[in-house]
Design an enzyme around this catalytic site. Structure first.
Site, PDB file in Angstrom:
ATOM      1  N   GLU A   1       0.985  -1.145   0.125  1.00  0.00           N
ATOM      2  CA  GLU A   1      -0.343   0.232  -0.224  1.00  0.00           C
ATOM      3  C   GLU A   1       1.189   0.860  -0.268  1.00  0.00           C
ATOM      4  OE1 GLU A   1      -2.774  -0.576   2.667  1.00  0.00           O
ATOM      5  OE2 GLU A   1      -3.815  -1.964   2.476  1.00  0.00           O
TER       6      GLU A   1
ATOM      7  N   HIS B   1      -9.597   9.308   2.194  1.00  0.00           N
ATOM      8  CA  HIS B   1      -9.121   8.270   1.668  1.00  0.00           C
ATOM      9  C   HIS B   1      -8.988   8.905  -0.036  1.00  0.00           C
ATOM     10  CE1 HIS B   1      -8.705   4.229  -0.388  1.00  0.00           C
ATOM     11  NE2 HIS B   1      -7.776   4.238   1.176  1.00  0.00           N
TER      12      HIS B   1
ATOM     13  N   ARG C   1      -1.172   8.989   1.504  1.00  0.00           N
ATOM     14  CA  ARG C   1      -2.228   9.490   1.273  1.00  0.00           C
ATOM     15  C   ARG C   1      -2.591  10.975   1.135  1.00  0.00           C
ATOM     16  NH1 ARG C   1      -5.834   5.308   4.559  1.00  0.00           N
ATOM     17  NH2 ARG C   1      -4.894   3.763   3.267  1.00  0.00           N
TER      18      ARG C   1
ATOM     19  N   HIS D   1     -11.660   9.512   6.256  1.00  0.00           N
ATOM     20  CA  HIS D   1     -11.793   8.318   5.945  1.00  0.00           C
ATOM     21  C   HIS D   1     -11.332   7.777   7.339  1.00  0.00           C
ATOM     22  CE1 HIS D   1     -10.084   4.196   5.455  1.00  0.00           C
ATOM     23  NE2 HIS D   1      -8.914   4.384   5.133  1.00  0.00           N
TER      24      HIS D   1
ATOM     25  N   ARG E   1      -1.744   8.900   8.685  1.00  0.00           N
ATOM     26  CA  ARG E   1      -1.116   7.598   8.803  1.00  0.00           C
ATOM     27  C   ARG E   1      -0.854   7.002   8.232  1.00  0.00           C
ATOM     28  NH1 ARG E   1      -5.051   3.018   8.764  1.00  0.00           N
ATOM     29  NH2 ARG E   1      -6.281   4.313   7.442  1.00  0.00           N
TER      30      ARG E   1
END
Ligand code: FAD
Ligand code: SIN
Length: 529
Positions: A112, A240, A286, A347, A382
């Site tokens: 990811e 997100h 992100r 998100h 995060r």
């Protein structure tokens, strides 16, 4: 009701903590909907953990700190990364089944954004469901855990309820449990406990478009703030980058793992745009991908961008992403043959109730774990799939000191009053609550979203102040109800997001403001409320 331990919330964090405590103490676990209705159950990508021989904790630590944009607490990052793999193995020992290479070989580790290695342990694209149901089964079978579904925690019980003044500047507060609304009867129970654990998850619902389910209304942060706990870093709301754009899909998540497997983002002219924004392309952290999409949409005046994985073999797509494949197909999109329309959506709450390395908050007897907590792991952003991991690690770490607190320090004072409903009536028009909830979500999305400015924040502050006044008046005059309490909490959390954002005079991680577009060293600290 009295128990040794009161756990509020039944996601990965609450369930794990309940199990850790239950061999030594009586546990009440209250949760506002069905036991498995939690952000946890919707998690797709997986759990980040160093499980492969060619990966190293140092790399995971580095990746977490880079994503956190200089605000991670490195000691906490070390703890989580180094203890994480053992917690994942315990989950497997409890029966959680994760995807393996060729069905029964080594763990299949996904990739990811922001990760320098393949380290995402997953159960196809429904990891959260697997984790949640493994833990729920254990909790329901444990004789020392009493589960109360459809029970809504309204407020924490502290000295304030004993009639003692608690100063916000010098709070010395103890938590003795919580007032809990039994939704079926409207009765508010006084649930006392030596140890109270907040595991209420995040607050995505304060925004109009969110990947979070309806239960994510920020109740824990709001309750803790009212009780005068220290709250930190609420400006860092993670969007997100890729939620499904479809009028009926309600921001269904398209996992970052799709980009990890080679998914490409394109604008409506068919141009791949991510390399213009970051050398890591679609696998940049992100905040960068979400801002790039936002920028494309604004520049080009378009409603969505495309995420395309259709160049990969169809069978591999269906095997790795069965939930995403089936859900998109329901909306007429065959992801093996066509690109997916996506937009960013709220998100994850990176800030929250501040805790130490064992989940202790600034209130004696009150612990916090999971998304509701601000442990220092995430800093300003995060890293993908670090959240289930954080919940597992901190719920485990909190148990020994919580048991010791029960033995040595916990007490139940005389005179805890029952809930006082005098002077209140059945709420009149419910529509006032739904209208105000809708208005709040619009204000937050329009003015406190991915890109902020002083003017936007000031406007948001003014609008939410009005909503606050109306809602407080309604709350004081009405019998307690879940929708009204949720609205009140969402307004409190919005206030905290706005205030933290106003305090931060720089752009860092998830907080980007047009007035201070660069990071400043002097601002490199947590925002405390
Ligand atoms: P939750 O799982 O949200 O549980 C909170 C619980 O508290 C719920 O049971 C709720 O009903 C209850 N509750 C709340 N308020 C009250 C109240 N007042 N009274 C009683 N009960 C209350 N993270 C990853 O690491 N990897 C992923 O792949 C991933 N994918 C995600 C996909 C989606 C669609 C979403 C929404 C999130 C994802 N995340 C992922 C984030 C992660 O799922 C959450 O951060 C994590 O599950 C939070 O766990 P929790 O136990 O803290 O809270
Ligand atoms: C995802 O699958 O993209 C979500 C992962 C996360 O939120 O950590």
């Amino acid at each position: 009701m009295h128990h040794d331990v009161l756990v509020i919330g039944s996601g990965v964090a609450g369930l794990t903590f309940a199990l850790r405590m239950a061999d030594h103490a009586s546990v009440a676990l209250v949760t506002k909907a069905a036991i498995d209705e939690a952000n946890t159950a919707y998690a797709q990508g997986g759990i980040a953990a160093v499980m492969a021989d060619d990966d190293a904790p140092e790399q995971h630590i580095e990746d977490t700190c880079i994503a956190g944009a200089g605000l991670c607490n490195r000691d906490i990052v070390e703890i989580v990364v180094r203890e994480g793999p053992a917690r994942v193995r315990e989950l497997m020992d409890m029966g959680a089944t994760f995807t393996r290479i060729n069905g029964n070989g080594a763990l299949h580790l996904g990739r990811e954004g922001g990760h320098s290695a393949n380290r995402i342990v997953h159960a196809a694209d429904a990891t959260g469901y697997e984790v949640e149901h493994t833990l729920v089964e254990r909790v329901q079978a444990h004789p020392n855990i009493h589960v109360f579904e459809a029970h809504y925690a309204v407020d924490l019980i502290t000295e304030h309820h004993l009639g003692r003044h608690v100063s916000r500047l010098r709070p010395d507060v103890h938590c003795f449990g919580a007032y809990v609304l039994e939704k079926a009867t409207g009765t508010v129970h006084t649930c006392t406990a030596g140890v109270t654990m907040l595991a209420t998850g995040g607050c995505g619902q304060v925004y109009r478009h969110t990947t979070n389910p309806l239960v994510a209304t920020g109740d824990g942060v709001a309750m803790a703030y009212r009780a005068k706990a220290r709250v930190a870093n609420m400006e860092f709301m993670q969007f997100h980058p890729t939620a499904l754009y479809h009028p009926e899909a309600d921001s269904f998540l398209i996992s970052e793992a799709v980009r990890g497997e080679g998914g490409i983002l394109r604008n409506q002219a068919g141009e791949r745009f991510m390399p213009e924004y970051d050398a890591r392309g679609e696998l940049a952290p992100r905040d960068i991908v979400a801002r790039a999409i936002d920028d494309q949409l604004k520049q080009r005046g378009e409603s969505h961008v495309w995420l395309d994985i259709s160049h990969k073999p169809a069978e591999a797509i269906r095997t790795h992403f069965p939930t995403i494949y089936d859900t998109c197909l329901q909306y007429g999109i065959d992801i093996t043959a066509a690109p997916i329309p996506v937009v960013p959506a709220a998100h994850y709450q990176c800030g929250g109730v501040q805790t130490d390395a064992h989940g202790r908050t600034s209130i004696h007897g009150l612990w916090a774990t999971g998304e509701v907590a601000c442990t220092g792991l995430h800093g300003a952003n995060r890293l993908a799939s670090n959240s289930l991991l954080e919940g597992l690690v901190f719920s485990h770490r909190a148990a020994p000191p919580a048991l010791q607190y029960l033995r040595d320090d916990a007490y139940r004072p005389d005179g805890i009053p029952d809930w006082d409903a005098s002077g209140t009536e059945q709420p009149g028009e419910h529509v006032l609550v739904t209208h105000n909830r809708d208005e709040l979500q619009r204000v937050m999305s329009n003015y406190v979203g991915i890109v902020r400015s002083n003017v936007r924040l000031k406007r948001a502050r003014r609008r939410t102040r009005l909503l606050y006044e109306e809602t407080e008046a309604h709350y004081k005059a009405s019998h307690v109800s879940e929708p009204l309490c949720e609205l009140r909490n969402m307004i409190a959390v919005s206030y905290l997001i706005i205030e933290c954002a106003r305090q931060r005079r720089e752009s860092r991680g998830l907080h980007y403001t047009l007035d201070y577009p660069e990071p400043h060293d002097a601002e490199r600290r947590a925002t405390l409320v």
